[in-house]
Design an enzyme around this catalytic site. Sequence first.
Site, PDB file in Angstrom:
ATOM      1  N   GLU A   1       0.797  -1.230   0.000  1.00  0.00           N
ATOM      2  CA  GLU A   1       0.000   0.000   0.000  1.00  0.00           C
ATOM      3  C   GLU A   1       0.824   1.272   0.000  1.00  0.00           C
ATOM      4  O   GLU A   1       0.428   2.278  -0.588  1.00  0.00           O
ATOM      5  CB  GLU A   1      -0.933   0.071   1.231  1.00  0.00           C
ATOM      6  CG  GLU A   1      -1.856  -1.102   1.395  1.00  0.00           C
ATOM      7  CD  GLU A   1      -1.297  -2.112   2.358  1.00  0.00           C
ATOM      8  OE1 GLU A   1      -2.084  -2.719   3.075  1.00  0.00           O
ATOM      9  OE2 GLU A   1      -0.065  -2.305   2.406  1.00  0.00           O
TER      10      GLU A   1
ATOM     11  N   ASP B   1      -1.935  -5.286   3.636  1.00  0.00           N
ATOM     12  CA  ASP B   1      -2.209  -5.689   5.021  1.00  0.00           C
ATOM     13  C   ASP B   1      -3.215  -6.833   5.085  1.00  0.00           C
ATOM     14  O   ASP B   1      -4.050  -7.002   4.186  1.00  0.00           O
ATOM     15  CB  ASP B   1      -2.735  -4.492   5.819  1.00  0.00           C
ATOM     16  CG  ASP B   1      -1.677  -3.411   5.992  1.00  0.00           C
ATOM     17  OD1 ASP B   1      -0.481  -3.729   5.904  1.00  0.00           O
ATOM     18  OD2 ASP B   1      -2.057  -2.242   6.207  1.00  0.00           O
TER      19      ASP B   1
ATOM     20  N   ASP C   1      -5.776  -7.295   7.113  1.00  0.00           N
ATOM     21  CA  ASP C   1      -7.121  -7.052   7.640  1.00  0.00           C
ATOM     22  C   ASP C   1      -8.104  -6.876   6.480  1.00  0.00           C
ATOM     23  O   ASP C   1      -7.760  -7.039   5.310  1.00  0.00           O
ATOM     24  CB  ASP C   1      -7.130  -5.830   8.564  1.00  0.00           C
ATOM     25  CG  ASP C   1      -6.629  -4.566   7.866  1.00  0.00           C
ATOM     26  OD1 ASP C   1      -6.372  -4.601   6.645  1.00  0.00           O
ATOM     27  OD2 ASP C   1      -6.508  -3.528   8.541  1.00  0.00           O
TER      28      ASP C   1
ATOM     29  N   TYR D   1       1.742  -5.319  13.224  1.00  0.00           N
ATOM     30  CA  TYR D   1       0.623  -4.574  12.646  1.00  0.00           C
ATOM     31  C   TYR D   1      -0.167  -3.872  13.740  1.00  0.00           C
ATOM     32  O   TYR D   1      -0.498  -4.470  14.770  1.00  0.00           O
ATOM     33  CB  TYR D   1      -0.276  -5.506  11.845  1.00  0.00           C
ATOM     34  CG  TYR D   1      -1.267  -4.787  10.968  1.00  0.00           C
ATOM     35  CD1 TYR D   1      -0.849  -3.780  10.110  1.00  0.00           C
ATOM     36  CD2 TYR D   1      -2.620  -5.092  11.005  1.00  0.00           C
ATOM     37  CE1 TYR D   1      -1.743  -3.100   9.296  1.00  0.00           C
ATOM     38  CE2 TYR D   1      -3.527  -4.431  10.190  1.00  0.00           C
ATOM     39  CZ  TYR D   1      -3.085  -3.431   9.344  1.00  0.00           C
ATOM     40  OH  TYR D   1      -3.979  -2.761   8.548  1.00  0.00           O
TER      41      TYR D   1
END
Length: 702
Positions: free
Chosen positions: A8, A81, A83, A302
């Site tokens: 990202e 990530d 999530d 994280y």
Amino acid sequence: MSKLVIVESPTKAKTISKFLGDKYIVTSSYGHLRDLPKGELGVDTEKNFEPRYVIPTKSRKKLTALKKKLKDADEVILATDGDREGEAIAWHLLYALGILTDNKKKKPVDLPVERIEFHEITKSAIENALQNPREINKDLVNAQQARRILDRLVGYKLSPFLWKKVMRGLSAGRVQSVAVRLIVEKERERQKFKPKEYWTIEADLKASGKDKKFIAALHSKNGESLDKFAVENKKAADEIVKKLEEGEWKVENVEQKDRKRNPFAPFTTSTLQQAAGHKFGYPAKRTMMLAQNLYERGLITYHRTDSLNLAPGAVSAGRRYIEKEFGKKYLPNKPRFFKTKSKGAQEAHEAIRPTDPTKNPDRLKLQPAQKKLYKLIWQRFLASQMTPAIFAATTIDINTNTEYGFRATGQVMRFPGFLKVYPVKFKEAELPEISKGDALELKKLNPEQHFTKPPARYSEATLIKALEKHGIGRPSTYAPVISTIQSRNYVKKDEQKRLEPTEIGFIVTDLLTEHFPKIVDIDFTAEMEDDLDKIAHGKNDWRKVLDEFYTPFEKKLEKKYDEVKKKDMTEETDKTCPECGKKMLKRMGRYGWFYACSGFPECKHTENIKREGEHHELKDVHCPKCVEGKVVQRKTRKGKTFWGCSRYPDCDFGLWYHPHIEQIEGTTKHRVAKCPKCNKALVIKGKNKKVACSNKECDYKK
């Protein structure tokens, strides 16, 4: 040819590239490359809530660059990530790059794709992830889509209702409106609050033959413990004092025992935001920005997590460091693990911890704010694996030969344990060594009047705690929600940096509570979070969840458009417009009440209304730029306070901080005022030009 790794952010890409060889090209997407369109709903509610995704203008240049790199790649590795948000970014990337397509006429890009997941950016974690690729988790993607569409439906359908019935420029949100309601209800508690008087009585005592004095407090009557309000007024206090002055004081009982204070669990997103708020005054948004940077540098795991799990390898590394640096007495016999109490916590994730506990913050080159946050995380993790602190606690019960008993309590730290690493404020009070039956000399009685205080307003930290307690929102939502309700002026910060609802915050909350109770209902919002969790675990259909919410919501909205009358946001006044002579009206705007000419739009004259505690004009202080105008306090469109010239737009003088200007012999000179706390000079500090005390021992800031 090479393997294209997409993450990202550029910082994350830079860190990962250090661990990979020449055959890998690591690049970033700068977040989402696809999203719902800005100027329209973008969801077809008639066709099973089908979303329409577009490439935002700001992302097109980045997408072009990614497609160029794609031509030289023989494989794509999605390393966003782990999530819901990260999973959705990876899924959207496939469509944006043309690897997946809904257009049957368009041929997809034929490249193998792998999805990897890791929770810390270290060489071992990246290598392990590359050896264990997986498919994109569509359940996580659907949970993110459901949340995004839910928020879009509420915002785009309910906001125009507020424009029509209250004023333009307002907005509603599924989570933000509940957060504002919590703040409004707290303020109403404060408004209804009536202080209650009570008295405490303390005694300065001295044991016979001892030099050390100590303090005991009124504790019981006829052997029964007294509550806080037992002594209601001065008359009652005076009567008790009179009796006690004639009493005979002696030690009735002495109890000594060791008390353990166990270490805290490692941080979750919520507890990190709370701790950084309490210790450093950091807003949640700043804490998350700093944590994001630390994660992308590979220093912490994280940072969006609600789990208290710790990897066994990390615990072992922490224990080795503790034994080496502090000794065996600081190391418990067994590793300590914690169980989360948060509803819907993702147990597969870890708590926030340093990736390498041997990286002492004092030896790292970081910016001051980054270092403070990293040190806090590092200390908390190590402390969680250390022995308890041990205090020697003493309780002395005192007989006064009246119906009233007194008690003295004290504690002294015998062994610091985890407090060696993670300092916590505590009060030490050493009592003299005395025994049961010892006579005591009364030196002085101190009756003191008190009044109960209203419930405190929420700080950002305590609001996050309340949201988490009620199961509203998730780790990634706390900071943006708190930022949004302030930027939209539903809430402002008071002098103590606590959250206070604005007038428009009250109005919107009351309207939504009356006509759309489910939208601002705490239990309903928490249930919706549970539904989103079930989607993420593959136990519920995301379109079904949307339909169950939207169908009754749409019917109610249509009904309320007819039923609810537009709220009159004007009041008549006796003022006349200095420009056209017509009556001035008092109007409510997004940033509160103001005066406006009744001749609008022909006459556009407006005036600010001075509010309690505000100083809109500095007395006898002329603008240092044009000299003709006065320095006045103003607000930007987003509600941020600044100081500018009263002749704007003819004069554009402006400052973000209070100017502290005075006139000296016809010239304007800037000076620094005196600190209201310690009377030392105030100085302007930092990029944001904050006013702070020059005395390092004083914490005054403005």
